[in-house]
Design a protein around this motif. Structure first.
Motif, mmCIF file in Angstrom:
data_model
loop_
_atom_site.group_PDB
_atom_site.id
_atom_site.type_symbol
_atom_site.label_atom_id
_atom_site.label_comp_id
_atom_site.label_asym_id
_atom_site.label_seq_id
_atom_site.Cartn_x
_atom_site.Cartn_y
_atom_site.Cartn_z
ATOM 1 N N THR A 313 0.625 -1.159 0.062
ATOM 2 C CA THR A 313 0.099 0.197 0.133
ATOM 3 C C THR A 313 0.681 1.258 -0.109
ATOM 4 N N VAL A 314 2.443 1.407 0.609
ATOM 5 C CA VAL A 314 3.211 2.643 0.489
ATOM 6 C C VAL A 314 3.082 3.511 -0.666
ATOM 7 N N ASP A 315 3.157 2.554 -1.836
ATOM 8 C CA ASP A 315 2.627 3.096 -3.005
ATOM 9 C C ASP A 315 1.848 3.594 -3.985
ATOM 10 N N ARG A 316 0.852 3.156 -2.881
ATOM 11 C CA ARG A 316 -0.639 3.164 -3.767
ATOM 12 C C ARG A 316 -1.253 4.271 -2.707
ATOM 13 N N ILE A 317 -1.187 4.650 -2.028
ATOM 14 C CA ILE A 317 -2.665 5.150 -1.052
ATOM 15 C C ILE A 317 -1.390 6.062 -0.328
ATOM 16 N N GLY A 318 -0.206 6.201 -0.460
ATOM 17 C CA GLY A 318 0.882 6.926 0.343
ATOM 18 C C GLY A 318 1.819 7.031 1.656
ATOM 19 N N ARG A 319 2.331 7.684 1.902
ATOM 20 C CA ARG A 319 3.377 7.240 3.385
ATOM 21 C C ARG A 319 2.166 7.938 4.442
ATOM 22 N N LYS A 320 2.171 9.269 3.873
ATOM 23 C CA LYS A 320 1.139 9.688 5.130
ATOM 24 C C LYS A 320 0.051 8.780 5.529
ATOM 25 N N PRO A 321 -0.571 8.833 4.537
ATOM 26 C CA PRO A 321 -2.022 7.881 6.010
ATOM 27 C C PRO A 321 -1.673 6.472 6.390
ATOM 28 N N LEU A 322 -0.269 6.047 6.374
ATOM 29 C CA LEU A 322 -0.188 4.551 6.613
ATOM 30 C C LEU A 322 0.282 5.145 7.693
ATOM 31 N N ALA A 362 4.282 -2.478 12.474
ATOM 32 C CA ALA A 362 4.730 -3.069 11.398
ATOM 33 C C ALA A 362 3.934 -2.629 9.849
ATOM 34 N N MET A 363 2.993 -2.171 9.356
ATOM 35 C CA MET A 363 2.363 -1.484 8.549
ATOM 36 C C MET A 363 2.517 0.010 8.415
ATOM 37 N N SER A 364 3.154 0.806 9.772
ATOM 38 C CA SER A 364 3.201 1.793 9.469
ATOM 39 C C SER A 364 4.521 2.666 9.392
ATOM 40 N N MET A 365 4.861 2.771 10.783
ATOM 41 C CA MET A 365 6.703 3.489 11.402
ATOM 42 C C MET A 365 7.401 2.362 11.125
ATOM 43 N N GLY A 366 7.292 1.444 11.083
ATOM 44 C CA GLY A 366 8.193 0.439 10.607
ATOM 45 C C GLY A 366 8.927 0.740 9.125
ATOM 46 N N PRO A 367 7.925 0.555 8.401
ATOM 47 C CA PRO A 367 8.231 1.091 7.090
ATOM 48 C C PRO A 367 9.113 2.252 6.813
ATOM 49 N N VAL A 368 7.429 2.584 6.365
ATOM 50 C CA VAL A 368 7.436 4.471 5.856
ATOM 51 C C VAL A 368 8.099 4.623 6.563
ATOM 52 N N VAL A 369 8.858 5.176 7.643
ATOM 53 C CA VAL A 369 10.173 5.775 8.091
ATOM 54 C C VAL A 369 11.621 5.748 7.042
ATOM 55 N N TRP A 370 11.579 4.505 7.211
ATOM 56 C CA TRP A 370 12.540 4.301 6.769
ATOM 57 C C TRP A 370 12.339 4.703 5.415
ATOM 58 N N VAL A 371 11.023 4.660 4.628
ATOM 59 C CA VAL A 371 11.089 5.140 2.779
ATOM 60 C C VAL A 371 11.664 6.396 3.265
#
Length: 460
Positions: A313-322, A362-371
């Motif tokens: 979902t990170v490239d579909r709905i974006g970083r901030k919504p996650l 796991a679906m938010s601050m984990g991967p999104v911060v690294w991205v």
């Protein structure tokens, strides 16, 4: 080999740095349950043994910036793999030498150096080779590798621990848990020799032809040519002969924003759960000793499944919504856990609270911060800026890991009002701050090239 396969291969290999990060973090969780009793550690010493690796992580992240500029992302990762291997081998040596916590701490710090170097270079390397439309997904492979590392190590520690008596685990089991890390560390080291250097690093070093050759293998001739032109324009715009002033308003602002986001990832409390999960399950949730490592596998499985959701979902709905969705879940999870502990109504609801928190992270601050960290900084400051942000993250990790057992065992936390729940309400406060900070300061970055993202910031 077609370009898609090649891109996936080099992404997977570089992401193994995350697997070692997760494995090394997870192995101390299972091992500390036994080594703390073996060495008869008090709360402060337990915190030091667990968090000592984070001292190495902090130093490793600091040196990772200049190191990656000088020798490149690839050889920085090779160095980290060597340090991982030394740490895994040496952490079990107290059985052969005079029993000393100091020896264990020393090798844990060496491993931390490897983690610090890899945690900065691996996501940055992936971001620099990834096409814009796939970058969020591919950088998320790093977080996926972290949670796969957790899952594998929890299976390994459970297998080792469940096949030994408690006396055997106290004597040799925790050492075997550390030694098991030699397998993924060795694999990481070997495979790194088959990945190319970062094309953006090569371009910054003036090796334009080699940079274009690698971009062509990854993107195809036409897209590689366009990307190469964009990289060159970016470098020409920044290479004016004037030394970079990292304390100028524009540069300092972006570094502060990235560093704050990086620190907030740790202040969610995720590593308090992952490092001290065995203690939480036994002491706070009332599980028996025989169930502790099995519960850890469940925790790691939830972590793994919801990381896949983030990747999809990170490239579909974006970083901030996650981040918003995940923060709501983390807050609710810790609220459930905190209230059940405070009311002394421990049970399945408490476990649901822990798992909801882990799933949401796991679906938010984990991967999104690294991205975000891998893509938000301009080319000419990316190595140094990421080094500062990641080092600050490890410093925050150290603070949480060192203080959590002390707060947990403090008189204030165990009085008649809190009943052991105070740490989770502290983390809830930080989670609320994450939502506010993201709304005000974090831009949406999905679908843009690294060069396009430079225009978001007034960097001079």
């Amino acid at each position: 080999m077609n370009k898609r396969t090649f891109l996936l291969l080099i992404t997977s290999v570089s992401a193994l740095g995350g697997l070692l990060f997760g494995y090394d973090t997870g192995v101390i969780n299972g091992a500390q349950f036994y080594l703390s009793k073996y060495f008869e550690l008090d709360a402060a010493m337990k915190g030091w043994v667990v968090s000592s690796a984070l001292v190495g992580c902090f130093v490793g992240a600091i040196v990772a910036g200049p190191l990656s500029i000088k020798i490149g992302r690839k050889y920085s990762l090779i160095l980290s793999a060597i340090l991982f291997s030394i740490s895994a081998w040496g952490s079990g040596l107290p059985s052969m030498l005079p029993e000393s916590v100091d020896l264990l701490v020393m090798f844990r710090i060496i491993g931390g150096l490897g983690i610090g170097i890899a945690s900065m270079n691996a996501p940055m390397y992936i971001a620099e080779i990834a096409p814009p439309r796939k970058r969020g997904n591919l950088v998320s492979y790093y977080q996926l590798a972290i949670v796969v590392g957790f899952f594998i190590v929890f299976l390994a520690t459970y297998t080792i621990g469940s096949n030994l008596t408690e006396e055997q685990n106290l004597a040799i089991g925790w050492r075997r848990m550390f030694w098991s890390e030699l397998i993924p560390a060795g694999l990481f080291l070997i495979l790194l020799f088959f990945v190319p250097q970062s094309p953006r690093w090569l371009a910054m070093k003036g090796k334009k032809k080699e940079s274009l050759r690698i971009l062509t293998k990854i993107l195809g001739a036409e897209e590689a040519q366009r990307e190469s032109v964009e990289i060159e324009k970016s470098l020409q715009k920044k290479n004016t002969g004037v030394k970079i002033n990292y304390f100028s308003k524009g540069i300092l602002t972006i570094i502060v924003i990235g560093t704050t986001l990086s620190v907030l990832q740790q202040f969610t409390g995720i590593n308090a759960v992952l490092y001290y999960g065995a203690d939480i399950f036994e002491q706070s949730l009332g599980f028996g000793k025989e169930d502790v490592l099995l519960q850890q596998i469940l925790l790691a499985f939830v972590n793994l499944i919801f990381t896949f959701i983030a990747m999809a979902t990170v490239d579909r709905i974006g970083r901030k919504p996650l981040i918003y969705i995940g923060s709501a879940g983390m807050l609710l999870g810790f609220l459930i856990l905190g209230v059940t502990i405070q009311q002394q109504s421990l049970g399945i609801l408490s476990l649901i609270g822990v798992l909801l928190f882990v799933a949401s992270f796991a679906m938010s601050m984990g991967p999104v911060v690294w991205v975000l960290l891998s893509e938000m900084f301009p080319n000419n400051i990316r190595s140094v800026a990421m080094s500062v942000a990641v080092a600050a993250q490890w410093a925050a990790n150290f603070v949480v890991s060192q203080s959590f057992p002390i707060v947990t065992e403090s008189e204030v936390n165990n009085n008649a009002f809190w009943n052991g729940s105070l740490p989770y309400f502290i983390f809830i406060g930080f989670i609320i701050f994450i939502v506010v900070f993201t709304y005000k300061f974090i831009p949406e970055t999905k679908g843009r090239s690294l060069e396009e993202l430079e225009d978001i910031w007034d960097v001079k």
